[in-house]
Motif scaffolding. Structure first.
Motif, PDB file in Angstrom:
ATOM      1  N   LEU A  24       0.828  -1.206   0.000  1.00  0.00           N
ATOM      2  CA  LEU A  24       0.000   0.000   0.000  1.00  0.00           C
ATOM      3  C   LEU A  24       0.869   1.265   0.000  1.00  0.00           C
ATOM      4  O   LEU A  24       0.535   2.246  -0.668  1.00  0.00           O
ATOM      5  N   GLN A  25       1.967   1.228   0.727  1.00  0.00           N
ATOM      6  CA  GLN A  25       2.864   2.383   0.738  1.00  0.00           C
ATOM      7  C   GLN A  25       3.422   2.648  -0.658  1.00  0.00           C
ATOM      8  O   GLN A  25       3.439   3.797  -1.118  1.00  0.00           O
ATOM      9  N   LYS A  26       3.849   1.585  -1.335  1.00  0.00           N
ATOM     10  CA  LYS A  26       4.370   1.743  -2.702  1.00  0.00           C
ATOM     11  C   LYS A  26       3.284   2.252  -3.647  1.00  0.00           C
ATOM     12  O   LYS A  26       3.506   3.161  -4.438  1.00  0.00           O
ATOM     13  N   GLU A  27       2.106   1.652  -3.549  1.00  0.00           N
ATOM     14  CA  GLU A  27       0.992   2.019  -4.421  1.00  0.00           C
ATOM     15  C   GLU A  27       0.612   3.493  -4.292  1.00  0.00           C
ATOM     16  O   GLU A  27       0.278   4.148  -5.275  1.00  0.00           O
ATOM     17  N   HIS A  28       0.675   4.021  -3.072  1.00  0.00           N
ATOM     18  CA  HIS A  28       0.238   5.400  -2.835  1.00  0.00           C
ATOM     19  C   HIS A  28       1.394   6.389  -2.678  1.00  0.00           C
ATOM     20  O   HIS A  28       1.161   7.571  -2.404  1.00  0.00           O
TER      21      HIS A  28
END
Length: 154
Positions: free
Chosen positions: A4-8
């Protein structure tokens, strides 16, 4: 959480983790700290942590609420006297959580929290505790790992 950190395009403080207490400064040797933490943890059993929903702190932090119940509370209270926290957010007002994002403006944080999916699991068991040190503004280095559930007199 890392996905999620990478995605956002956001990051937390070190890898995703659940703090048993707030960061603090230690003025004695690392060995003394390890012995102190080990002594405090001795006799504490593994415990379940239930995952809640995504929330924000006013400072632009997006986090996943965690609930550890009375076992977490006992352990948190046992670790508090070790050293004063760097910030005054210990005690009953402390909110167990996993930080997803830091440094967002509050509106950005609110918008992100609203669009995140629920966690893929509802709970997990904490079986060990790691003692870590911040060595370079967000880089956490593990100093020791302690299993929970050891007898008090071992």
């Amino acid at each position: 959480m890392e996905e999620l950190q990478k995605e956002h395009g956001v990051r937390g403080y070190g890898p995703p983790h659940l703090n048993l207490r707030q960061p603090f400064r230690w003025r004695f040797s690392q060995e003394a700290l390890k012995r102190g933490v080990e002594g405090i943890l001795r006799g504490h059993d593994p415990f379940r942590v239930k995952l809640g929903d995504w929330r924000t702190f006013n400072s632009g932090v997006v986090y996943l609420r965690a609930y550890g119940g009375s076992a977490f509370d006992r352990l948190h209270r046992a670790l508090e006297p070790l050293a004063p926290p760097e910030a005054e957010i210990e005690g009953p007002s402390y909110i167990p959580h996993f930080t997803l994002a830091l440094g967002l403006d509050p509106e950005e944080a609110e918008a992100l929290a609203k669009k995140l999916p629920p966690p893929p699991i509802g709970s997990f068991t904490v079986k060990e505790v790691a003692l870590v040190q911040d060595v370079d503004d967000g880089e956490l280095v593990e100093l020791a790992r302690f299993p929970l559930g050891l007898p008090k007199n071992e």
